[in-house]
Design a protein around this motif. Sequence first.
Motif, short mmCIF file in Angstrom:
data_model
loop_
_atom_site.label_atom_id
_atom_site.label_comp_id
_atom_site.label_asym_id
_atom_site.label_seq_id
_atom_site.Cartn_x
_atom_site.Cartn_y
_atom_site.Cartn_z
N ARG A 116 -10.50 -4.94 1.97
CA ARG A 116 -10.50 -4.51 3.38
C ARG A 116 -9.30 -3.63 3.67
O ARG A 116 -8.25 -3.75 3.03
CB ARG A 116 -10.48 -5.74 4.29
CG ARG A 116 -11.79 -6.50 4.23
CD ARG A 116 -11.85 -7.67 5.19
NE ARG A 116 -12.69 -8.72 4.63
CZ ARG A 116 -14.02 -8.66 4.54
NH1 ARG A 116 -14.67 -7.62 5.02
NH2 ARG A 116 -14.72 -9.64 3.99
N GLY A 117 -9.50 -2.72 4.63
CA GLY A 117 -8.41 -1.84 5.03
C GLY A 117 -8.66 -1.39 6.46
O GLY A 117 -9.58 -1.88 7.12
N THR A 118 -7.85 -0.44 6.91
CA THR A 118 -8.03 0.04 8.28
C THR A 118 -9.14 1.09 8.31
O THR A 118 -9.12 2.03 7.52
CB THR A 118 -6.73 0.67 8.79
OG1 THR A 118 -5.69 -0.29 8.65
CG2 THR A 118 -6.85 1.09 10.24
N SER A 119 -10.08 0.90 9.19
CA SER A 119 -11.14 1.88 9.38
C SER A 119 -10.61 2.95 10.33
O SER A 119 -10.20 2.64 11.46
CB SER A 119 -12.37 1.19 9.97
OG SER A 119 -13.35 2.15 10.27
N THR A 120 -10.61 4.21 9.87
CA THR A 120 -10.00 5.24 10.71
C THR A 120 -10.52 6.62 10.33
O THR A 120 -11.31 6.79 9.40
CB THR A 120 -8.45 5.19 10.58
OG1 THR A 120 -7.88 6.11 11.48
CG2 THR A 120 -8.00 5.52 9.17
N HIS A 121 -10.03 7.65 11.05
CA HIS A 121 -10.43 9.03 10.79
C HIS A 121 -9.88 9.47 9.44
O HIS A 121 -8.72 9.21 9.13
CB HIS A 121 -9.90 9.93 11.91
CG HIS A 121 -10.62 11.24 12.00
ND1 HIS A 121 -10.47 12.22 11.05
CD2 HIS A 121 -11.50 11.71 12.90
CE1 HIS A 121 -11.22 13.26 11.37
NE2 HIS A 121 -11.87 12.97 12.50
N SER A 122 -10.72 10.15 8.63
CA SER A 122 -10.30 10.50 7.27
C SER A 122 -9.23 11.59 7.26
O SER A 122 -8.68 11.91 6.22
CB SER A 122 -11.52 10.94 6.45
OG SER A 122 -12.14 12.05 7.07
N SER A 123 -8.94 12.18 8.42
CA SER A 123 -7.89 13.21 8.49
C SER A 123 -6.49 12.59 8.48
O SER A 123 -5.51 13.29 8.29
CB SER A 123 -8.07 14.05 9.75
OG SER A 123 -7.91 13.21 10.89
N MET A 124 -6.41 11.26 8.70
CA MET A 124 -5.10 10.61 8.74
C MET A 124 -5.10 9.40 7.81
O MET A 124 -5.10 8.25 8.26
CB MET A 124 -4.78 10.17 10.17
CG MET A 124 -4.59 11.32 11.13
SD MET A 124 -4.41 10.72 12.82
CE MET A 124 -6.04 10.12 13.17
N PRO A 125 -5.16 9.62 6.47
CA PRO A 125 -5.25 8.49 5.54
C PRO A 125 -4.03 7.57 5.60
O PRO A 125 -2.92 8.04 5.88
CB PRO A 125 -5.36 9.15 4.17
CG PRO A 125 -5.07 10.58 4.34
CD PRO A 125 -5.13 10.93 5.79
N ARG A 126 -4.28 6.28 5.39
CA ARG A 126 -3.22 5.28 5.40
C ARG A 126 -3.17 4.62 4.02
O ARG A 126 -4.10 4.75 3.24
CB ARG A 126 -3.53 4.23 6.47
CG ARG A 126 -3.67 4.81 7.87
CD ARG A 126 -4.39 3.83 8.79
NE ARG A 126 -3.69 2.55 8.88
CZ ARG A 126 -3.03 2.14 9.95
NH1 ARG A 126 -2.98 2.90 11.02
NH2 ARG A 126 -2.44 0.97 9.95
N PRO A 127 -2.11 3.88 3.72
CA PRO A 127 -2.01 3.27 2.39
C PRO A 127 -3.04 2.17 2.15
O PRO A 127 -3.38 1.90 1.00
CB PRO A 127 -0.60 2.67 2.37
CG PRO A 127 0.12 3.24 3.56
CD PRO A 127 -0.91 3.67 4.54
#
Length: 469
Positions: A226-237
């Motif tokens: 599991r990880g943070t679901s978010t916009h692919s323009s701002m990837p997170r670790p």
Amino acid sequence: MTFFSRCCAALAFLGGAVVPHPALTAQMPSDPTAALLVELIRVNTSNPPGNEGAIAELLAPRFRALGFEVEIIPTPQPGKAHFIARLRGSGARRPVLLAAHADVVGVEREKWTVDPFAGVVKDGYVFGRGALDFKGGMAVFARAVMLLAERRIPLDRDVIFLAEADEEGALPYSTSWLATNHWPAIDAEFALNEGGWIIKRPDGRVRYVSISTADKTTFGVVLTARGTSTHSSMPRPDNAIYTLARALARLSNHETAVTLTPSTRQFFRVLAKTSEGELARSFRDLTGSDPQRVRRADRVISKDPLLHAIMRTTFAPVLMNAGFRGNVIPGSAEATVNVRGIPGTDVNAVLAEIRRVIADSTVDVRVAQTPQAPVPVSPDTTALYRALETEARAQYPGAEETPYLFQAGTDAAAWRMRGVPVYGIYPYAIDAEDLTRMHGNDERIAIASLRDGTEMIYRTLVRVAGRPQ
Ligand SMILES: [Zn+2]
């Protein structure tokens, strides 16, 4: 439209070559087992849909004519049926059963050099889908039990022949369905099925005969990251796909421990006796007690995927599921790992091993569905095992004989779960090259191997079911 194309259109409509093509009848082999196999191959039972009812229709009149009690058990799926033929004995002992699946896997037609559903006879072989797996075995089993009737062998027990549906895959109307709904028809003291091998050396002599007494178990394990679901323009670790990929990469570098069952130990001892050079040494070392030698032997032997698989529990990722559109980093990623366990493998121990290897507590590891209850190993001490062992030695002088752990699954669990021992054998001598054609292209079986196998199974039945003279 010529006669030829009309005829072929009719065959296609029937869903299989129930009506033999006139041009093909000329090449029917004189050996009765090979001739029956040709007819079985001409009924296309690629599953799905299977169409196993057509095999039942083909076999029923042959068995009835010999005095068998015949039963066709339809399933809820049209065209799909199980076929049972029972030859009555005195009833002094409980029945012996011979089971063969009637369905086959599909073909990549363009990769075959012959029509896979024509039963082509060439160079001493019968070619066609199912020649090895398992219409060849069905022809051998059928002819062996027919010989008991033709030769009027007095019997102390019933001999039951079963042609079953839905073996190739996890399908609804398999032997599990049959056992649940029609157990009295297939209840027996013990049974023969597909499983072990009669392996030839390059010079044609048989090297060993293995009789399977157990199948590996199977279950799925689901890894979820599991990880943070978010916009692919701002990837997170904390990208779920990366986390899952790291976990799978660790699993790919992991090898499970060598775990030899008594039958596998004996199997490798037989391979040691029948091999030469480094391989023979490795087979010997594998069954020894020096951990360093076992590790080295494991590395040599494991180059063969089949041998690698029968000496350990294996993990194989088979399904992945992550993401739903091109500009969204998904909140989770999931992989299913297929586990093939040595009989007796503890599910919780497997989960613990996977968790330890991936070493990431954020990845959830759980069983995909409740695994089947443990299936008992069939003892190699019954009258049927002993009879087959004796007749295998008589049929293939000089060959070694061994019990065997089958690396995949078969439909034997329907009986083994109910306490009925099942022994598996592909009842014909084959070489390594023949084996690669199973579920592959230009599948074939030698007519001489069919003949010898029929003799062996017939004499096994006389020994185990015949009235002692
Ligand atoms: Zn099979």
